[in-house]
Scaffold this active site. Structure first.
Site, mmCIF file in Angstrom:
data_model
loop_
_atom_site.group_PDB
_atom_site.id
_atom_site.type_symbol
_atom_site.label_atom_id
_atom_site.label_comp_id
_atom_site.label_asym_id
_atom_site.label_seq_id
_atom_site.Cartn_x
_atom_site.Cartn_y
_atom_site.Cartn_z
ATOM 1 N N HIS A 1 0.802 -0.868 -0.116
ATOM 2 C CA HIS A 1 -0.266 -0.030 -0.332
ATOM 3 C C HIS A 1 0.707 1.345 -0.304
ATOM 4 C CE1 HIS A 1 -2.858 2.831 1.387
ATOM 5 N NE2 HIS A 1 -4.397 2.105 0.442
ATOM 6 N N GLU B 1 -3.310 1.915 -7.501
ATOM 7 C CA GLU B 1 -4.487 3.202 -6.485
ATOM 8 C C GLU B 1 -3.233 3.799 -6.980
ATOM 9 O OE1 GLU B 1 -7.196 1.735 -2.883
ATOM 10 O OE2 GLU B 1 -4.231 1.037 -2.442
#
Ligand code: PGA
Length: 237
Positions: free
Chosen positions: A91, A160
């Site tokens: 992430h 993302e």
């Protein structure tokens, strides 16, 4: 069609509020016919036994070890206790704030893929990389796949873009389509998720993009009512 809807709680919710959220969600899903696969990633202090019928709990982070001396980290043994079999890796917040390098992410991937975990592996470019143009962006995204075995059957990739995370402004449908189309050429059958300001107002349109196999949602998924609305709106109409 069945897609994947994953909620990343990040550093939000306590054990108590996570349990309340999960119970509420379980009841809601018992009553609704939502065809999607749902995953919840609470903070590590709020991991719950994976006994829910309608969704699975995963971990936001773990160190590539069974146990040992890695102060502040948890390993495979701690996840095992809860029956956790899903993990987020790469992430952008961990890469950026915790300094996780590509080599480090690849080590985590290697360890947990050897243990049959479902891995949600995140990639995404910063605003400055985006501004350098499409070619640079694509090269950068590819560099974030270095050391990741794309043949691993339980791998999912979440695209993302950092500039869309937590900003309330998602990438446009054209931007998602453009990057996803390119990524699909490299990733083949690997499920490809989009993340970055997904919410009830845009989920339906995002799910219409053929290359979007699912979404990874942060802020809009933290309140149960908002998450329920996302689930409702994810249904084809
Ligand atoms: P956001 O976060 O939905 O709040 O933009 C997405 C993510 O970081 O996974």
């Amino acid at each position: 069609m069945s897609k994947i809807i994953a909620s990343n709680f990040k550093t939000n919710h306590t054990r108590k509020t996570t349990l309340a959220f999960c119970n509420h969600l379980e009841n809601f899903l018992n009553q609704k016919n939502i065809p999607h696969q749902i995953r919840l990633f609470p903070p590590n202090t709020a991991l719950l036994d994976n006994y829910f019928k309608n969704f699975k709990i995963g971990a936001q982070n773990a160190y590539f070890t069974k146990n040992g001396s890695f102060t502040g980290e948890i390993g495979e043994e701690q996840l095992e206790e809860f029956g956790i079999q899903s993990l987020l890796i790469g992430h952008s917040e961990r890469r950026e704030y915790l300094g996780e390098t590509q080599v480090f992410c690849a080590k985590k991937f290697e360890y947990f893929s050897q243990r049959d975990f479902e891995i949600f592996y995140c990639i995404g470019e910063s605003l400055s990389t985006k501004k350098e143009g499409l070619e640079k962006t694509l090269t950068f995204l590819q560099s974030q796949l270095q050391g990741i075995d794309l043949d691993y059957p339980k791998l999912l990739i979440a695209y993302e873009p950092i500039w869309a995370i937590g900003t309330g402004i998602s990438a446009t449908l054209e931007e998602i389509t453009q990057i996803h189309t390119y990524l699909k050429q490299i990733l083949g059958r690997i499920p490809l998720l989009y993340g970055g300001s997904v919410k009830s107002q845009n989920i339906r349109e995002i799910f219409k993009i053929p290359s979007v196999d699912g979404v990874l949602i942060g802020s809009a998924s933290w309140e149960i009512e908002s998450f329920k609305q996302i689930l409702e709106n994810s249904l084809e109409k």
